[in-house]
Structure formats: structure tokens, C-alpha cells
Design an enzyme around this catalytic site. Structure first.
Site, PDB file in Angstrom:
ATOM      1  N   CYS A   2       0.868  -1.171   0.000  1.00 44.66           N
ATOM      2  CA  CYS A   2       0.000   0.000   0.000  1.00 44.66           C
ATOM      3  C   CYS A   2       0.902   1.217   0.000  1.00 44.66           C
ATOM      4  CB  CYS A   2      -0.910   0.001   1.229  1.00 44.66           C
ATOM      5  SG  CYS A   2      -1.909   1.495   1.387  1.00 44.66           S
ATOM      6  N   GLU A 111      -3.864   1.339  -5.763  1.00 46.01           N
ATOM      7  CA  GLU A 111      -2.986   0.243  -6.162  1.00 46.01           C
ATOM      8  C   GLU A 111      -2.874   0.257  -7.678  1.00 46.01           C
ATOM      9  OE1 GLU A 111      -0.271  -1.412  -5.720  1.00 46.01           O
ATOM     10  OE2 GLU A 111      -1.108  -1.951  -3.758  1.00 46.01           O
TER      11      GLU A 111
END
Length: 257
Positions: A2, A111
Site C-alpha cells: 500500500c 494500487e
């Protein structure tokens, strides 16, 4: 992994969700990047009997955990994520996992789906389905320099991605549900082994992945349009346009060192 996330809710909404009190005003943040300050929630000191004050505290810390034993931060890698599978045993995280577990307020994360054949990537905004706020599992540390200056820092714990996210990337942040906040934050009676069951992918259907443009790749782009839905790339041929690759870890980011 992340590497970017956002926090769009108001201080009042964050206070209500995490049972906090007295948050200072802050604006919506659409593109939070490593080394920037982030909001984290930890357990507060024990309350006096009969007190009705919240037993949680909010802190503003650097995103990029720095263990207390590090001698020179410039020689230490930026730890923005901690793998949930090894956080309790890895030297960089085990102290924080035992003594300073945290919640990181977020409205979702970004992402990138990368196509090996073309070298292109497609950014996705992964948020709670329909919007709203969530809590990433985090770890917090306090580092003190030899001359006495201090820095608080944090990392986001990740785990294997569920089917809602795995078509983009094989990792996702661990998300702690509100009914588990107290247990996750309780580092006095709950050892890492007692909360290991919370380190897991979010339930199916909790998140939705929305394709967004390459604007989010640049840290300087912090306006709401970084989350506008776009048609995903088809990865047919290599693009000669700038910004098609995933963002670097330090492009334009603030430094606390």
C-alpha cells in the site's frame, strides 16, 4: 503493498468513527504519500474510575516506520508497510507489534495493476463499497535522535489480497472492523498472538476497485479529480505517454529527516 491512500472525511466524522475527542481541523487529503504526515489512533493511558473521556488518542506521525534502535535514519530503508505474516517476529516491527499497535483512518487506498508485456500500469482507487471510512491496521514507533529530537512514525500492515483486489495486486492493507478496535489497540492484555486472527483480508464485497487516471501517480496532484473513474487501459501496446508507470517511492514527497 500500500503506497498511497486518502482520507476524505471531516474531523467530526473521524472522531465519531474512532471514538475520539478534540481532533484539530484538517482538510480532505486525496493523495497521501510516504514520508508525509498521517493520522493514527492508539490506545490512551488508563482512565480514572468513572471518567467518560475517550480512551483513545490521535497522533500525527510520519508515514514510514523508524524503529527506536536505528542509529541514522538516512541509512535505514523507508518502511511504509509491514507484512502481517511476519510483523510479530521481524526485528523492525516486533516491538511495535507488541507495544504500539495503531489504527490508521482512511477512505481507501490506491494500487496499480501492471502489465508485464507492455510495461504499462493502470491505477485503481480501492475504497469501501459505496464510500465511507475504514481503519487500516498500523504500527507506530517513537525514535529519538542522540541530540534529543524525537520523531513518531508508522507503517500499514498488509496481507494477501482478496478477490476484490487480487486482480490488481496480490497484497492489500489489513482492515480492522469497528467491533475489533478495542482488542487490536489493547497492547496491555492482548499480545500479538491474541490478535493474529485480525490480520486477514477484508471480507469479500467490503472494497470496490475503481480505475482512475495516471494523475494519481504524481504526489503533487492532490485534487479530487485523481479519483475520477476512467476506462481502464487495454494494454494492447506500449504507451509513449509519460506517467504510465507506477509512482516512485519518493517523487516530490516531504522529508522529515
Amino acid at each position: 503493498m500500500c503506497g498511497r491512500f486518502s482520507l476524505l472525511q471531516s474531523p467530526e466524522e473521524v472522531e465519531a468513527f474512532f471514538a475520539l475527542d478534540g481532533l484539530e481541523a484538517f482538510p480532505p487529503r486525496y493523495n497521501i504519500a510516504p514520508t508525509q504526515p498521517i493520522l493514527v489512533v492508539t490506545a490512551g493511558p488508563p482512565l480514572e474510575p468513572g471518567s467518560n473521556r475517550p480512551d483513545r488518542e490521535a497522533h500525527l506521525v510520519r508515514w514510514g516506520l523508524l524503529p527506536s534502535w536505528v542509529k541514522d535514519p538516512k541509512d535505514f530503508p523507508l518502511l511504509i508497510n509491514a507484512r502481517g505474516e511476519t510483523a510479530a517476529t521481524k526485528a523492525s516491527f516486533r516491538t511495535a507489534m507488541r507495544h504500539k499497535r495503531a489504527l490508521i483512518p482512511a477512505s481507501g487506498f490506491y494500487e496499480w495493476k501492471r502489465d508485464k508485456a507492455t510495461g504499462q500500469s493502470q491505477a485503481y482507487w480501492v475504497r469501501p463499497a459505496g464510500g465511507g471510512i475504514c481503519a487500516f491496521a498500523g504500527l507506530m514507533e517513537n525514535w529519538m535522535a542522540p541530540e534529543g529530537s524525537e520523531m513518531d512514525s508508522a507503517a500499514i500492515i498488509t496481507t494477501a489480497a482478496n478477490a476484490d483486489v487480487s486482480f490488481v495486486h496480490d497484497r492489500m492493507p489489513v482492515t480492522i472492523m469497528p467491533e475489533d478496535f478495542a482488542r487490536w489497540l489493547d497492547c496491555r492484555t492482548q499480545e500479538p498472538r491474541h490478535v493474529a486472527d485480525l490480520i486477514k483480508p477484508a471480507p469479500l464485497g467490503y472494497f470496490e476497485a475503481i480505475p482512475v487516471s495516471d494523475k494519481v501517480n504524481k504526489v503533487a496532484n492532490t485534487s479530487p479529480d485523481v479519483q475520477d473513474r476512467v476506462e481502464p487501459k487495454d494494454f494492447v501496446a506500449k504507451s509513449d505517454k509519460p506517467g504510465d508507470s507506477t509512482p516512485s517511492s519518493d517523487e516530490g514527497q516531504m522529508s522529515f529527516l
